[in-house]
Write an enzyme that holds these catalytic residues in place. Sequence first.
Site, short mmCIF file in Angstrom:
data_model
loop_
_atom_site.label_atom_id
_atom_site.label_comp_id
_atom_site.label_asym_id
_atom_site.label_seq_id
_atom_site.Cartn_x
_atom_site.Cartn_y
_atom_site.Cartn_z
N HIS A 98 -3.63 1.69 6.80
CA HIS A 98 -4.37 1.06 5.77
C HIS A 98 -5.33 2.20 5.06
O HIS A 98 -5.56 2.88 5.71
CB HIS A 98 -5.22 0.00 6.47
CG HIS A 98 -5.50 -0.77 5.40
ND1 HIS A 98 -6.70 -0.86 4.58
CD2 HIS A 98 -5.24 -2.18 5.08
CE1 HIS A 98 -6.96 -1.67 3.77
NE2 HIS A 98 -6.10 -2.67 4.05
N HIS A 133 1.79 -3.05 -0.93
CA HIS A 133 0.55 -3.86 -0.99
C HIS A 133 0.96 -5.37 -0.25
O HIS A 133 1.30 -5.44 0.82
CB HIS A 133 0.11 -4.09 -2.36
CG HIS A 133 -1.30 -4.86 -2.58
ND1 HIS A 133 -2.10 -5.14 -1.74
CD2 HIS A 133 -2.12 -5.05 -3.74
CE1 HIS A 133 -3.33 -5.51 -2.12
NE2 HIS A 133 -3.28 -5.51 -3.26
N ASP A 173 -0.56 -7.40 7.84
CA ASP A 173 0.73 -8.02 7.58
C ASP A 173 1.74 -7.82 8.52
O ASP A 173 2.85 -8.47 8.66
CB ASP A 173 1.19 -7.26 6.32
CG ASP A 173 0.52 -7.55 5.15
OD1 ASP A 173 0.31 -8.68 4.86
OD2 ASP A 173 0.09 -6.71 4.25
N1 ACO Z 1 4.52 5.00 8.69
C1 ACO Z 1 4.67 6.22 9.10
N2 ACO Z 1 3.70 7.18 8.49
C2 ACO Z 1 2.58 6.66 7.71
C3 ACO Z 1 2.53 5.13 7.61
C4 ACO Z 1 3.49 4.43 8.00
N3 ACO Z 1 3.19 3.12 7.96
N4 ACO Z 1 1.59 5.11 6.78
C5 ACO Z 1 1.07 6.30 6.46
N5 ACO Z 1 1.68 7.38 7.22
C6 ACO Z 1 1.51 8.74 7.15
C7 ACO Z 1 1.75 9.53 5.89
O1 ACO Z 1 3.05 9.93 5.98
C8 ACO Z 1 0.73 10.31 5.95
O2 ACO Z 1 1.14 11.53 6.73
P1 ACO Z 1 0.91 13.17 6.51
O3 ACO Z 1 -0.71 13.14 6.60
O4 ACO Z 1 1.61 13.74 7.60
O5 ACO Z 1 1.25 13.37 5.17
C9 ACO Z 1 -0.41 9.82 6.68
O6 ACO Z 1 0.08 8.72 7.45
C10 ACO Z 1 -1.58 9.27 5.55
O7 ACO Z 1 -0.73 8.43 4.89
P2 ACO Z 1 -1.02 7.97 3.17
O8 ACO Z 1 0.22 7.52 2.39
O9 ACO Z 1 -1.84 9.31 2.72
O10 ACO Z 1 -1.92 6.72 3.48
P3 ACO Z 1 -2.62 5.98 2.31
O11 ACO Z 1 -4.05 5.53 2.34
O12 ACO Z 1 -2.23 6.55 0.93
O13 ACO Z 1 -1.36 4.53 2.18
C11 ACO Z 1 -0.49 2.65 3.01
C12 ACO Z 1 -1.88 3.57 2.90
C13 ACO Z 1 -0.10 2.52 1.50
C14 ACO Z 1 -0.95 1.16 3.52
C15 ACO Z 1 0.40 3.23 3.88
O14 ACO Z 1 -0.26 3.26 5.23
C16 ACO Z 1 1.71 2.37 4.19
O15 ACO Z 1 2.75 2.78 3.40
N6 ACO Z 1 1.95 1.77 5.02
C17 ACO Z 1 3.17 0.65 5.05
C18 ACO Z 1 2.97 -0.35 4.14
C19 ACO Z 1 2.12 -1.53 4.53
O16 ACO Z 1 2.06 -1.89 5.84
N7 ACO Z 1 1.19 -1.86 3.48
C20 ACO Z 1 0.22 -2.96 3.76
C21 ACO Z 1 -1.09 -2.52 3.51
S1 ACO Z 1 -2.22 -3.84 4.01
C22 ACO Z 1 -2.28 -4.58 2.83
O17 ACO Z 1 -1.79 -4.39 1.51
C23 ACO Z 1 -2.97 -6.18 2.78
#
Ligand code: ACO
Length: 398
Positions: A279, A238, A337
């Site tokens: 996201h 987050h 971010d």
């Molecule tokens: N790098 C690589 N793969 C990713 C990433 C990433 N940053 N984000 C998502 N994926 C992949 C997952 O592995 C998943 O793949 P799959 O379908 O093959 O299993 C798919 O994309 C969907 O991802 P989820 O984890 O289901 O997406 P969710 O909506 O639960 O998570 C989140 C969103 C937490 C933001 C995620 O994208 C992440 O961890 N990003 C990196 C951290 C980040 O930048 N957070 C900031 C968010 S913005 C904010 O808070 C202001």
Amino acid sequence: DVIDVRGLVQEGVFTYDPGFVSTAACDSAITYIDGANGVLLHRGYPIEQLAESSDYLEVCYLLLKGELPSAEENKRFHDTIKNHTMLHDQMRNFFHGFRRDAHPMAIMCGVVGALSAFYHDQMDVTSEHQREITAHRLIAKMPTIAAWCYKYSIGQPFMYPRNDLSYSENFLQMMFGVPCEEYKPNPILAKAMDKIFILHADHEQNASTSTVRLAGSTGANPYACIASGIAALWGPAHGGANEAVLDMLAEIGDESNIEKYIAKAKDKDDPFRLMGFGHRVYKNFDPRAKVMAETAHEVLTELGLENDPLLKIAQRLEKIALEDEYFVERKLYPNVDFYSGLILKAIGIPTSMFTVIFALSRTIGWFSHWNEMVSGNYRIGRPRQLYTGSDARDYPKK
Ligand code: ACO
């Protein structure tokens, strides 16, 4: 899987939605997001227009009250906030109770929660007047608390707020000023800081805002609720993400290593994720990221850092990821971010302060949601569960 069928039968049907992917927990008139089309509106106004033409305090007024202020209301609001920027002198003692190497988020979480010990006679949740004063106090004091977290960690004297400066100039002054020397804020950096505050001000029912609503639904006082939001924001998935982006860019170290890290991000056996990408709601470009990318460019140019190695890695990483099938298929775009960390670093803010600045900005969003909830009809938040444990069994006879 063992399912608590008895529970289901007794309670009727309820949804099982881990991560609340498709469950609305409330109704709200504050912020609208269309993730598929990359739209973010506060009280109907597009975030790009607010970032371009408004300032953070005006956005605070808008989020809190629902309408933009008239010129006179705006001036009065700015003056009122200036009247509340000081911290009670006794609050200095809180800071001194922490280790100097404590994470500033740990300090902020504690100090904001402790505000309730100073205003305990003015926290009546049912009083609109008291809620308004609390909003003013929180908006005004957060920059002072945030800057003091930093000053404490580097062993410098706390700087007091100055009423001749704007909200963001004052924050920079309290961060980087020193006693007996006049601090002259750079207008481009102050404007960038203000944009960072605006772009983080609210984002509907994200994890920290939902936490604030849940805490508030018990009738807990607003300072305690905001402290719960700060705690929830701290995690790297987050608010901790921009700090994690910078750590990741530093770890990548050189453009030649980017491919290796992209491969790690795609490898399902590797927990590594590309920080600053993806996201829960935006499955298109995050509109805040676009503004942030432009602001990063302005700030780095102003400071002569266009060739900063981390910026180069970030730009290259973005380009590769946007063309890579894995990221395209999953609609993983850079989020807000990804760029905010670069701007904050260029301004001279240490990475450990990034989430603190996010918390400062988001306080108005948290408060507005809490205020919206407690001024209407609400019930205590109490999610249900799908029980997967043991059936009932007898305690062994001794
Ligand atoms: N790098 C690589 N793969 C990713 C990433 C990433 N940053 N984000 C998502 N994926 C992949 C997952 O592995 C998943 O793949 P799959 O379908 O093959 O299993 C798919 O994309 C969907 O991802 P989820 O984890 O289901 O997406 P969710 O909506 O639960 O998570 C989140 C969103 C937490 C933001 C995620 O994208 C992440 O961890 N990003 C990196 C951290 C980040 O930048 N957070 C900031 C968010 S913005 C904010 O808070 C202001």
